[in-house]
Design a protein around this motif. Structure first.
Motif, PDB file in Angstrom:
ATOM      1  N   GLY A  32       0.933  -1.151   0.068  1.00  0.00           N
ATOM      2  CA  GLY A  32      -0.050  -0.083  -0.009  1.00  0.00           C
ATOM      3  C   GLY A  32       0.846   1.422   0.045  1.00  0.00           C
ATOM      4  O   GLY A  32       2.044   1.260   0.487  1.00  0.00           O
ATOM      5  N   LEU A  33       0.271   2.398  -0.419  1.00  0.00           N
ATOM      6  CA  LEU A  33       0.912   3.669  -0.309  1.00  0.00           C
ATOM      7  C   LEU A  33       0.208   4.800   0.428  1.00  0.00           C
ATOM      8  O   LEU A  33      -0.986   4.920   0.195  1.00  0.00           O
ATOM      9  N   ASP A  34       0.678   5.104   1.462  1.00  0.00           N
ATOM     10  CA  ASP A  34       0.172   6.271   2.233  1.00  0.00           C
ATOM     11  C   ASP A  34       1.095   7.512   1.761  1.00  0.00           C
ATOM     12  O   ASP A  34       2.201   7.534   2.204  1.00  0.00           O
ATOM     13  N   ARG A  35       0.147   8.387   1.383  1.00  0.00           N
ATOM     14  CA  ARG A  35       0.964  10.004   1.099  1.00  0.00           C
ATOM     15  C   ARG A  35       0.787  10.638   2.273  1.00  0.00           C
ATOM     16  O   ARG A  35      -0.223  11.276   2.931  1.00  0.00           O
ATOM     17  N   VAL A  36       2.026  10.908   3.077  1.00  0.00           N
ATOM     18  CA  VAL A  36       1.888  11.743   4.378  1.00  0.00           C
ATOM     19  C   VAL A  36       1.845  13.120   4.013  1.00  0.00           C
ATOM     20  O   VAL A  36       0.864  13.868   4.480  1.00  0.00           O
ATOM     21  N   THR A  37       2.664  13.529   3.056  1.00  0.00           N
ATOM     22  CA  THR A  37       2.601  14.817   2.581  1.00  0.00           C
ATOM     23  C   THR A  37       2.860  14.707   1.069  1.00  0.00           C
ATOM     24  O   THR A  37       3.267  13.500   0.730  1.00  0.00           O
ATOM     25  N   PRO A  38       2.869  15.626   0.138  1.00  0.00           N
ATOM     26  CA  PRO A  38       2.884  15.551  -1.033  1.00  0.00           C
ATOM     27  C   PRO A  38       4.569  15.178  -1.266  1.00  0.00           C
ATOM     28  O   PRO A  38       4.905  14.382  -2.331  1.00  0.00           O
ATOM     29  N   TYR A  73       6.532  13.231   1.114  1.00  0.00           N
ATOM     30  CA  TYR A  73       6.852  12.375   2.008  1.00  0.00           C
ATOM     31  C   TYR A  73       5.758  11.008   1.981  1.00  0.00           C
ATOM     32  O   TYR A  73       4.629  11.491   2.246  1.00  0.00           O
ATOM     33  N   CYS A  74       6.163  10.119   1.542  1.00  0.00           N
ATOM     34  CA  CYS A  74       5.420   9.039   1.511  1.00  0.00           C
ATOM     35  C   CYS A  74       5.642   7.566   2.065  1.00  0.00           C
ATOM     36  O   CYS A  74       7.129   7.432   2.482  1.00  0.00           O
ATOM     37  N   ARG A  75       4.720   6.802   2.510  1.00  0.00           N
ATOM     38  CA  ARG A  75       5.359   5.683   3.281  1.00  0.00           C
ATOM     39  C   ARG A  75       4.585   4.370   2.513  1.00  0.00           C
ATOM     40  O   ARG A  75       3.382   4.416   2.118  1.00  0.00           O
ATOM     41  N   VAL A 121       9.408   5.769   3.045  1.00  0.00           N
ATOM     42  CA  VAL A 121       9.751   4.972   4.066  1.00  0.00           C
ATOM     43  C   VAL A 121       9.053   3.413   3.835  1.00  0.00           C
ATOM     44  O   VAL A 121       7.740   3.721   3.677  1.00  0.00           O
ATOM     45  N   PHE A 122       9.843   2.620   3.932  1.00  0.00           N
ATOM     46  CA  PHE A 122       9.204   1.370   3.638  1.00  0.00           C
ATOM     47  C   PHE A 122       9.102   0.577   4.914  1.00  0.00           C
ATOM     48  O   PHE A 122      10.136   0.761   5.899  1.00  0.00           O
ATOM     49  N   GLU A 123       7.712   0.142   5.495  1.00  0.00           N
ATOM     50  CA  GLU A 123       7.387  -0.320   6.643  1.00  0.00           C
ATOM     51  C   GLU A 123       6.447  -1.585   6.558  1.00  0.00           C
ATOM     52  O   GLU A 123       5.966  -1.729   5.589  1.00  0.00           O
ATOM     53  N   LEU A 138      13.218  12.234  10.980  1.00  0.00           N
ATOM     54  CA  LEU A 138      14.224  12.233   9.835  1.00  0.00           C
ATOM     55  C   LEU A 138      13.569  12.521   8.352  1.00  0.00           C
ATOM     56  O   LEU A 138      14.122  13.134   7.683  1.00  0.00           O
ATOM     57  N   ALA A 139      12.461  11.667   8.126  1.00  0.00           N
ATOM     58  CA  ALA A 139      11.862  11.850   6.707  1.00  0.00           C
ATOM     59  C   ALA A 139      11.218  13.036   6.792  1.00  0.00           C
ATOM     60  O   ALA A 139      11.502  13.778   5.571  1.00  0.00           O
ATOM     61  N   THR A 140      10.747  13.677   7.710  1.00  0.00           N
ATOM     62  CA  THR A 140      10.283  15.001   7.626  1.00  0.00           C
ATOM     63  C   THR A 140      11.036  16.029   7.329  1.00  0.00           C
ATOM     64  O   THR A 140      11.047  16.808   6.415  1.00  0.00           O
TER      65      THR A 140
END
Length: 283
Positions: free
Chosen positions: A11-17, A19-21, A57-59, A202-204
């Motif tokens: 799955g792809l979760d867009r935290v912000t444009p 920054y994705c997880r 980020v891969f989780e 760190l990602a942010t």
């Protein structure tokens, strides 16, 4: 148990444009099979084509497993017959090479087992951070009677040195998060309660920087540190051929009979089971 399912496994979760997880979600064991690879390839393509993305980020959503070994009960030809990707490599190596080359930063957040394919994903990410208490990394293939493809053998000596790389590859044992940090297998091993906040911060932070600076810094570091892609194709072909060897098939069958690919001790303590396989078969 066959992991084949029509349900999404990535799955792809867009935290912000910027920054994705990417969430790995193939319960109960996060095995890698013919359904997982095309889904992962589609998401990597989506991320490559989005100029806004700076960090990914891969989780895992599966408790105890970041990403696991291949599904040995799936149809082998369903995986090997997947079309080659734009790099000219087979489907799974293509995904990993493109991830390493991508103009965004990739981070592995490792909570649980990262074995075989999972270890390959960790090595292909730009950075990796592991839970001290819950992460287990391994390249177990020698214990299963087959060989890992050349990417792991090329990358591991570069990140941890020849002796430790041989310990991981030939020992085929589980490496705990704290030892993975000591070896250089991961950037850091953090207390489990601190892992998510550290990676998110760190990602942010990285996502706030200029995309051109990120992409070009990564490109220059790649040129100085990565093995050439020409090494990868022959290694992949040899790896696939090695799985078909009678000795490998016999060992994989024995492990399946002991509970491989079923929730329980065999998967939770894979390094121990692989190391004792011949002793158990001789009794």
């Amino acid at each position: 148990m066959n992991s084949a399912t029509n349900a999404p496994q990535v799955g792809l979760d867009r935290v912000t444009p910027s920054y994705c997880r990417v969430v790995l979600d193939n319960p109960p064991l996060n095995l890698v099979g013919p359904e997982f690879v095309p889904q992962m390839r589609e998401i990597v393509t989506t991320l490559e084509n989005d100029d806004r993305v700076k960090v990914v980020v891969f989780e895992s959503a599966v408790d105890g497993f970041f990403l696991n070994h291949s599904d040995f009960l799936a149809n082998f030809e369903d995986l090997t017959s997947l079309p080659q990707g734009p790099t000219g490599l087979e489907a799974w190596p293509d995904v990993l090479v493109r991830l390493t080359r991508a103009p965004f930063v990739s981070i592995a957040l490792i909570r649980g087992r990262a074995t075989g394919n999972g270890s390959e994903l960790v090595l292909s990410c730009d950075m990796s951070f592991a839970s001290r208490e819950r992460a287990l990394l391994s390249q177990w293939e020698v214990g299963g009677g087959h060989r890992r493809w050349r990417r792991a053998m090329a990358r591991l000596p570069r990140v941890m040195g020849r002796g430790r790389a041989l310990e991981v590859l030939l020992g085929a044992d589980d490496v705990r998060g704290v030892d993975a940090e000591l070896f250089g297998y991961v950037n850091r091993a953090l207390p489990d309660a601190e892992l998510d906040n550290f990676v998110d911060a760190l990602a942010t932070r990285i996502a706030s920087f200029d995309k051109w600076a990120i992409a070009n810094t990564k490109r220059l570091v790649n040129e100085a540190s990565l093995p050439p892609d020409v090494e990868i194709r022959a290694g992949w072909d040899a790896c696939m051929a090695s799985i078909k060897r009678p000795a490998a098939q016999e060992r994989i069958k024995a492990l399946l009979e002991q509970g491989l690919q079923e929730p329980g001790e065999s998967e939770n303590r894979l390094g121990s089971y692989v190391g004792q396989l011949d002793l158990k078969r001789e009794r």
